[in-house]
Motif scaffolding. Structure first.
Motif, PDB file in Angstrom:
ATOM      1  N   ASN A 144      -0.250   2.095  -6.408  1.00 45.57           N
ATOM      2  CA  ASN A 144      -1.177   1.630  -5.409  1.00 45.57           C
ATOM      3  C   ASN A 144      -1.320   2.574  -4.278  1.00 45.57           C
ATOM      4  O   ASN A 144      -0.586   2.727  -3.251  1.00 45.57           O
ATOM      5  CB  ASN A 144      -0.698   0.050  -5.010  1.00 45.57           C
ATOM      6  N   THR A 145      -2.184   3.393  -4.297  1.00 44.37           N
ATOM      7  CA  THR A 145      -2.366   4.596  -3.317  1.00 44.37           C
ATOM      8  C   THR A 145      -3.914   4.908  -3.494  1.00 44.37           C
ATOM      9  O   THR A 145      -4.921   4.734  -4.342  1.00 44.37           O
ATOM     10  CB  THR A 145      -1.594   5.674  -3.947  1.00 44.37           C
ATOM     11  N   ALA A 146      -4.086   5.701  -2.184  1.00 43.63           N
ATOM     12  CA  ALA A 146      -5.804   5.810  -1.948  1.00 43.63           C
ATOM     13  C   ALA A 146      -6.372   6.838  -3.397  1.00 43.63           C
ATOM     14  O   ALA A 146      -5.563   7.547  -3.624  1.00 43.63           O
ATOM     15  CB  ALA A 146      -5.922   6.509  -0.640  1.00 43.63           C
TER      16      ALA A 146
ATOM     17  N   GLY B 169       0.774  -1.350   0.168  1.00 46.83           N
ATOM     18  CA  GLY B 169       0.083   0.007  -0.188  1.00 46.83           C
ATOM     19  C   GLY B 169       0.878   1.250  -0.031  1.00 46.83           C
ATOM     20  O   GLY B 169       2.003   1.226   0.900  1.00 46.83           O
TER      21      GLY B 169
ATOM     22  N   THR C 246      -5.663  10.037 -10.474  1.00 48.85           N
ATOM     23  CA  THR C 246      -4.967   9.637  -9.408  1.00 48.85           C
ATOM     24  C   THR C 246      -4.841  10.859  -8.361  1.00 48.85           C
ATOM     25  O   THR C 246      -5.206  12.019  -8.861  1.00 48.85           O
ATOM     26  CB  THR C 246      -3.760   8.871  -9.565  1.00 48.85           C
TER      27      THR C 246
ATOM     28  N   ASP D 198      -8.490  -3.409  -0.115  1.00 49.50           N
ATOM     29  CA  ASP D 198      -8.362  -1.784  -0.028  1.00 49.50           C
ATOM     30  C   ASP D 198      -7.160  -1.217  -1.007  1.00 49.50           C
ATOM     31  O   ASP D 198      -6.618  -0.227  -0.719  1.00 49.50           O
ATOM     32  CB  ASP D 198      -8.306  -1.083   1.311  1.00 49.50           C
ATOM     33  N   ALA D 199      -7.039  -2.076  -1.939  1.00 52.71           N
ATOM     34  CA  ALA D 199      -5.976  -1.633  -2.954  1.00 52.71           C
ATOM     35  C   ALA D 199      -6.640  -0.768  -3.781  1.00 52.71           C
ATOM     36  O   ALA D 199      -7.695  -0.702  -4.186  1.00 52.71           O
ATOM     37  CB  ALA D 199      -5.250  -2.949  -3.727  1.00 52.71           C
ATOM     38  N   CYS D 200      -5.902   0.304  -4.710  1.00 55.29           N
ATOM     39  CA  CYS D 200      -6.572   0.974  -5.659  1.00 55.29           C
ATOM     40  C   CYS D 200      -5.321   0.994  -6.859  1.00 55.29           C
ATOM     41  O   CYS D 200      -4.364   1.902  -6.455  1.00 55.29           O
ATOM     42  CB  CYS D 200      -6.905   2.220  -5.249  1.00 55.29           C
TER      43      CYS D 200
ATOM     44  N   TYR E 160      -6.404   8.007   5.007  1.00 53.32           N
ATOM     45  CA  TYR E 160      -5.528   7.481   3.771  1.00 53.32           C
ATOM     46  C   TYR E 160      -5.685   5.697   4.154  1.00 53.32           C
ATOM     47  O   TYR E 160      -5.132   5.342   5.459  1.00 53.32           O
ATOM     48  CB  TYR E 160      -4.139   7.832   4.001  1.00 53.32           C
TER      49      TYR E 160
ATOM     50  N   ASP F 162      -6.394  -7.215  -5.896  1.00 49.28           N
ATOM     51  CA  ASP F 162      -6.620  -6.805  -4.579  1.00 49.28           C
ATOM     52  C   ASP F 162      -6.731  -7.779  -3.494  1.00 49.28           C
ATOM     53  O   ASP F 162      -7.632  -8.419  -3.086  1.00 49.28           O
ATOM     54  CB  ASP F 162      -8.082  -5.732  -4.569  1.00 49.28           C
TER      55      ASP F 162
ATOM     56  N   SER G  61      -4.775   2.134   2.166  1.00 43.94           N
ATOM     57  CA  SER G  61      -4.152   1.507   0.882  1.00 43.94           C
ATOM     58  C   SER G  61      -3.250   0.137   1.320  1.00 43.94           C
ATOM     59  O   SER G  61      -2.585   0.222   2.216  1.00 43.94           O
ATOM     60  CB  SER G  61      -2.951   2.449   0.166  1.00 43.94           C
TER      61      SER G  61
END
Length: 281
Positions: free
Chosen positions: A226-228, A58, A142, A80-82, A236, A76, A238
């Protein structure tokens, strides 16, 4: 003959598709290609075919250059990955993902299995061949350093709440690309929908284990941050993202995606014509 109105999305699509017959004389013809089956990503990938495997923490990033036909699966792991994604031609990185054209040409803002990632040259960089998440965002990109500093107090790449643009800059530098080479990105695993009043609704995650599989239709460079998500209302968050890549075969004119839509077919024809001319197909 009933006139076609372009005042609605449906009418504009009907009008655009009706132009294909008129322009048929200038459409490239297809070279004869050997028939191949459309590869289905396996539930368990044979380790002998792997060309890339890692878990991105994350707040981390990765980058990978893969051959045409390679399958890349993002998963994922904890929910809670993005995965913020940028795509380039690895052999000519000035040709890159164009999110606006990807959405506009395919008449679809919610990208899932069966959709294509298009370049700014009207060619297919990658096709989406699997999606168990159905949570994505092609509108908001992003996060930026300034926005993360405002929300969390820090947006630097090495800080506790790194911004996606900062992570992309680090990944791009590994391939001699600069900040000016960072176009808008697409996000997967954290969904955004637009309500009836035109306002964004953050839908969050599909849960642990959701995955997305891409197939490279050209020599492909992927940058992944891979961040919020910038619209995530929480503090936050991740969590880890798995990235696997394994050898496969590119799309051919026998594959379902090739003829699924007139727009997709033209993009594939453009892609194959360019690759053939360059001796890559």
């Amino acid at each position: 003959m009933t006139a076609t109105t372009t005042g609605t999305t449906a009418g504009a699509r009907e009008h655009a598709r009706a132009q294909e017959a008129a322009a048929a004389g200038t459409v490239p013809t297809l070279p004869v290609r050997p028939a191949r089956d459309w590869p289905t990503p396996p539930s368990e990938v044979d380790p002998a075919t792997l060309v890339h495997a890692e878990v991105v923490a994350g707040g981390g990033y990765t980058h990978l250059a893969v051959a045409r036909g390679t399958l890349v699966r993002l998963t994922d792991l904890a929910g809670d990955a993005c995965a913020h994604l940028l795509a380039y031609r690895s052999d000519r990185p000035w040709e890159r993902l164009n999110v606006a054209d990807t959405v506009k040409v395919q008449w679809q803002v919610y990208l899932t299995a069966g959709h294509l990632l298009l370049s700014d040259q009207g060619r297919v960089l990658a096709s989406i061949v699997g999606d168990t998440s159905a949570h994505q965002d092609a509108l908001y990109g992003t996060s930026s350093r300034a926005r993360n500093e405002e929300r969390y107090g820090d947006g630097s790449a090495q800080g506790p709440t790194p911004a996606g643009r900062e992570l992309f800059a680090l990944a791009a530098a590994k391939h001699d690309l600069a900040r000016r080479d960072l176009p808008p990105s697409i996000s997967f695993f954290q969904g955004v929908r637009i309500d009836d009043d035109g306002r964004p609704v953050f839908e969050g995650s599909a849960g642990p284990g959701a995955s997305l599989t891409l197939r490279a239709e050209v020599p492909l460079l992927l940058l992944v941050a891979n961040t919020a998500h910038p619209l995530d209302p929480r503090e936050y968050v991740s969590t880890p993202l798995e990235v696997l890549a394994w050898r496969g075969e590119p799309t051919t004119d026998t594959d379902p995606l090739w003829t699924a839509t007139p727009e997709g077919r033209r993009a594939f024809v453009n892609t194959l014509a360019d690759l053939t001319a360059r001796g890559l197909a």
